[in-house]
Design a protein around this motif. Structure first.
Motif, mmCIF file in Angstrom:
data_model
loop_
_atom_site.group_PDB
_atom_site.id
_atom_site.type_symbol
_atom_site.label_atom_id
_atom_site.label_comp_id
_atom_site.label_asym_id
_atom_site.label_seq_id
_atom_site.Cartn_x
_atom_site.Cartn_y
_atom_site.Cartn_z
ATOM 1 N N ALA A 5 52.774 16.413 -11.741
ATOM 2 C CA ALA A 5 53.761 15.788 -12.620
ATOM 3 C C ALA A 5 53.039 15.046 -13.735
ATOM 4 O O ALA A 5 51.917 14.564 -13.554
ATOM 5 N N CYS A 6 53.679 14.980 -14.893
ATOM 6 C CA CYS A 6 53.096 14.228 -16.008
ATOM 7 C C CYS A 6 54.212 13.526 -16.783
ATOM 8 O O CYS A 6 55.312 14.043 -16.931
ATOM 9 N N ASP A 7 53.893 12.343 -17.260
ATOM 10 C CA ASP A 7 54.841 11.518 -18.004
ATOM 11 C C ASP A 7 54.295 11.327 -19.408
ATOM 12 O O ASP A 7 53.259 10.678 -19.599
ATOM 13 N N LEU B 44 49.483 10.895 -15.145
ATOM 14 C CA LEU B 44 49.268 12.055 -14.282
ATOM 15 C C LEU B 44 49.520 11.706 -12.815
ATOM 16 O O LEU B 44 49.177 10.610 -12.362
ATOM 17 N N ARG B 45 50.136 12.660 -12.100
ATOM 18 C CA ARG B 45 50.303 12.526 -10.659
ATOM 19 C C ARG B 45 49.776 13.792 -9.998
ATOM 20 O O ARG B 45 50.053 14.906 -10.456
ATOM 21 N N TYR B 46 49.018 13.590 -8.900
ATOM 22 C CA TYR B 46 48.310 14.691 -8.250
ATOM 23 C C TYR B 46 48.986 15.086 -6.943
ATOM 24 O O TYR B 46 49.739 14.307 -6.348
ATOM 25 N N THR C 84 47.851 15.539 -3.903
ATOM 26 C CA THR C 84 47.533 14.757 -2.710
ATOM 27 C C THR C 84 47.837 13.282 -2.882
ATOM 28 O O THR C 84 47.888 12.547 -1.906
ATOM 29 N N GLY C 85 48.007 12.854 -4.114
ATOM 30 C CA GLY C 85 48.280 11.445 -4.372
ATOM 31 C C GLY C 85 47.101 10.539 -4.140
ATOM 32 O O GLY C 85 47.246 9.321 -3.998
ATOM 33 N N ASN C 86 45.886 11.120 -4.093
ATOM 34 C CA ASN C 86 44.703 10.315 -3.779
ATOM 35 C C ASN C 86 43.933 9.857 -5.009
ATOM 36 O O ASN C 86 42.823 9.353 -4.880
ATOM 37 N N GLY C 87 44.494 10.071 -6.188
ATOM 38 C CA GLY C 87 43.801 9.614 -7.391
ATOM 39 C C GLY C 87 42.516 10.352 -7.647
ATOM 40 O O GLY C 87 41.502 9.747 -7.992
ATOM 41 N N ILE C 88 42.513 11.672 -7.476
ATOM 42 C CA ILE C 88 41.294 12.467 -7.618
ATOM 43 C C ILE C 88 40.777 12.455 -9.048
ATOM 44 O O ILE C 88 39.586 12.446 -9.302
ATOM 45 N N GLY C 89 41.686 12.466 -10.012
ATOM 46 C CA GLY C 89 41.312 12.485 -11.419
ATOM 47 C C GLY C 89 41.803 11.237 -12.127
ATOM 48 O O GLY C 89 42.262 10.283 -11.492
ATOM 49 N N PRO C 90 41.727 11.216 -13.454
ATOM 50 C CA PRO C 90 42.192 10.043 -14.207
ATOM 51 C C PRO C 90 43.693 9.840 -14.029
ATOM 52 O O PRO C 90 44.456 10.795 -13.848
ATOM 53 N N GLY C 91 44.099 8.586 -14.095
ATOM 54 C CA GLY C 91 45.521 8.287 -13.967
ATOM 55 C C GLY C 91 46.309 8.641 -15.216
ATOM 56 O O GLY C 91 47.535 8.824 -15.151
ATOM 57 N N SER C 92 45.619 8.747 -16.327
ATOM 58 C CA SER C 92 46.277 9.107 -17.584
ATOM 59 C C SER C 92 45.235 9.640 -18.549
ATOM 60 O O SER C 92 44.038 9.391 -18.396
ATOM 61 N N VAL C 93 45.699 10.388 -19.538
ATOM 62 C CA VAL C 93 44.855 10.881 -20.626
ATOM 63 C C VAL C 93 45.625 10.712 -21.929
ATOM 64 O O VAL C 93 46.831 10.437 -21.930
ATOM 65 N N VAL C 94 44.920 10.885 -23.031
ATOM 66 C CA VAL C 94 45.549 10.888 -24.354
ATOM 67 C C VAL C 94 45.463 12.310 -24.904
ATOM 68 O O VAL C 94 44.398 12.942 -24.847
ATOM 69 N N VAL C 95 46.578 12.801 -25.414
ATOM 70 C CA VAL C 95 46.638 14.144 -25.987
ATOM 71 C C VAL C 95 47.007 14.039 -27.458
ATOM 72 O O VAL C 95 48.047 13.465 -27.818
#
Length: 367
Positions: free
Chosen positions: A38-40, A59-61, A63-74
């Motif tokens: 999911a992405c907001d 960003l939501r993953y 597994t919900g374990n925070g594997i990657g960044p919580g947010s990015v800029v596009v």
């Protein structure tokens, strides 16, 4: 992982924010060990004559374990047709993609991590996915860069200019990274300057100052001589070194936005930054000191430059850089409140720096 590595090959350039999807982002980030589900998407950085649409994406993953960044800029191509035309005409999207794809690891300062950088061959479309710097402290251009940031900027830009001075690779990149004296500039910049000046003159009136205003009236005529003086010695320029593109990650300076990267005399970056991103109360009376500090920083990197030549180059660049706030006035009718305050502030600072350094003496001397 860079944009050129195989895992991002399937990431096409997006034409609008509604095309940002979890599947696309999973490919764009490439090195993830988990899937984005999911992405907001939130539009940020409205107004200010921006030449891109900028979005923060939460960003939501799986597994919900925070594997990657919580947010990015596009960053995407501007939805405003006029802004997109300017970006296409000047090749701004191709420049930024080139810097992030090929050059950013060779810059002597921290930049936002780039997950993906793409630009279309015609320069009309772009998609850049970057580290979200929201946790860093932004350097506010309205307030002006504080003195420690000024000093850190001088060291960082001098390190870049020294490393790239007269490098043959600059010629190989010339089709994308334009020289300041490129004919495209001398043809296109007078058009946007004069459109903006008609509005700026009415909005600010006598606040600009009689002499800077008189010079602005003939800026287009003086442009070829200004860029001829600023074209050498050639080095890699950031091009848009201003406070709103700077962040502090603790004590570490972070520099963003490479759309106006180009080739020319390094003193351009210093004059543009000092003349429009430093409050007059901080800068006034210190212009020669800034140039001297820049010369010393270059010398520390093995580059010796004549101080008088740098001083003349600094003042020449102050005159040339009037184009940025003046051209930005073209967007005045649709600007945000902060955008209007920003372009007013930048233009009045630029005029103050021109007066304080007797920059107009250079124009009179050349006649």
């Amino acid at each position: 992982m860079t944009a050129s590595e195989p895992s991002t090959v399937g990431c096409h350039i997006l034409d609008a924010s509604d095309a940002i999807s979890p599947e696309w982002l999973t490919r764009a980030l490439g090195d993830l060990t988990d899937r984005i589900v999911a992405c907001d998407v939130t539009r940020i950085a409205h107004g200010n004559a921006l030449l891109s649409d900028v979005h923060r994406v939460g960003l939501r993953y799986a597994t919900g374990n925070g594997i990657g960044p919580g947010s990015v800029v596009v960053k995407l191509a501007a939805s405003d047709p006029d802004q997109r035309f300017v970006a296409e005409l000047l090749g701004l999207y191709r420049r930024e993609a080139l810097v992030y794809e090929r050059l950013v690891t060779r810059l002597p300062y921290r930049t936002p991590t780039c997950h993906l950088a793409r630009a279309s061959a015609d320069g009309r479309e772009t998609t850049v996915v970057l580290e979200d710097l929201a946790r860093c402290a932004a350097v506010d251009q309205l307030t002006g860069a504080p003195w420690p940031v000024v000093l850190a900027s001088i060291e960082a830009m001098a390190a870049q200019h020294g490393a790239w001075l007269e490098q043959p690779e600059l010629n190989e990149l010339a089709s994308v990274l334009l020289r300041l004296d490129d004919p495209l500039y001398t043809a296109a910049l007078p058009v946007v300057f004069e459109q903006g000046w008609a509005i700026a003159r009415d909005v600010l009136g006598e606040q600009i100052g009689r002499r800077p205003a008189a010079f602005a009236q003939r800026w287009s005529d003086e442009l070829p001589a200004l860029v001829a003086r600023l074209a050498s010695p050639p080095t890699l320029l950031h091009g848009d070194w201003r406070a709103d593109n700077l962040y502090l990650d603790g004590d570490t300076l972070v520099v963003a936005d490479f759309q106006i990267a180009g080739v020319g005399s390094g003193i351009y970056d210093l004059a543009y930054f000092a003349g429009q991103s430093v409050a007059p109360a901080v800068r006034r009376g210190r212009d020669r000191e800034l140039v001297s500090r820049y010369a010393d920083a270059l010398a520390a990197h093995g580059v010796l430059m004549d101080h008088d030549a740098l001083w003349d180059g600094y003042r020449t660049a102050l005159l040339f850089c009037l184009v940025y706030p003046v051209a930005a006035f073209r967007a005045w009718p649709e600007e945000t409140a902060r955008g209007r305050q920003l372009v007013e502030t930048m233009l009045l600072r630029a005029a103050d720096a021109i007066e304080a350094t007797d920059a107009l003496d250079l124009v009179h001397r050349s006649r």
